[in-house]
Design a protein around this motif. Structure first.
Motif: not given
Length: 89
Positions: A12-40
């Protein structure tokens, strides 16, 4: 980051979200937002349009994250074993 339609298997969608390798990812229950964790830091995006919704630098290093069911707060596990709560509303 890439978002697929689970029913069709099509991207459905693809994009370069950051220039670092995420170690964690979370998505809201409604699928509206995502959070990537890495690099402090933790970065949050709106999945509908790929726009940035938040950028949270954290010390100690964040390792994992999970949204509350309402999507308004984000729990982040830190490298020292502590937990940080972020306003992701």
């Amino acid at each position: 980051l890439r978002v697929w339609d689970a029913a069709t298997g099509r991207e459905r969608r693809g994009w370069t979200a950051c220039n670092w390798f995420p170690t964690g990812l979370a998505v809201t229950a409604d699928g509206g937002r995502a959070a990537a964790v890495a690099a402090g830091r933790v970065r949050v995006w709106n999945l509908a349009d790929g726009s940035a919704a938040g950028d949270f630098p954290l010390t100690p290093e964040p390792l994992a994250a999970a949204f509350r069911p309402d999507g308004k707060e984000l729990a982040v596990g830190l490298a020292d074993g502590s937990l940080a709560w972020l306003d992701a509303g």
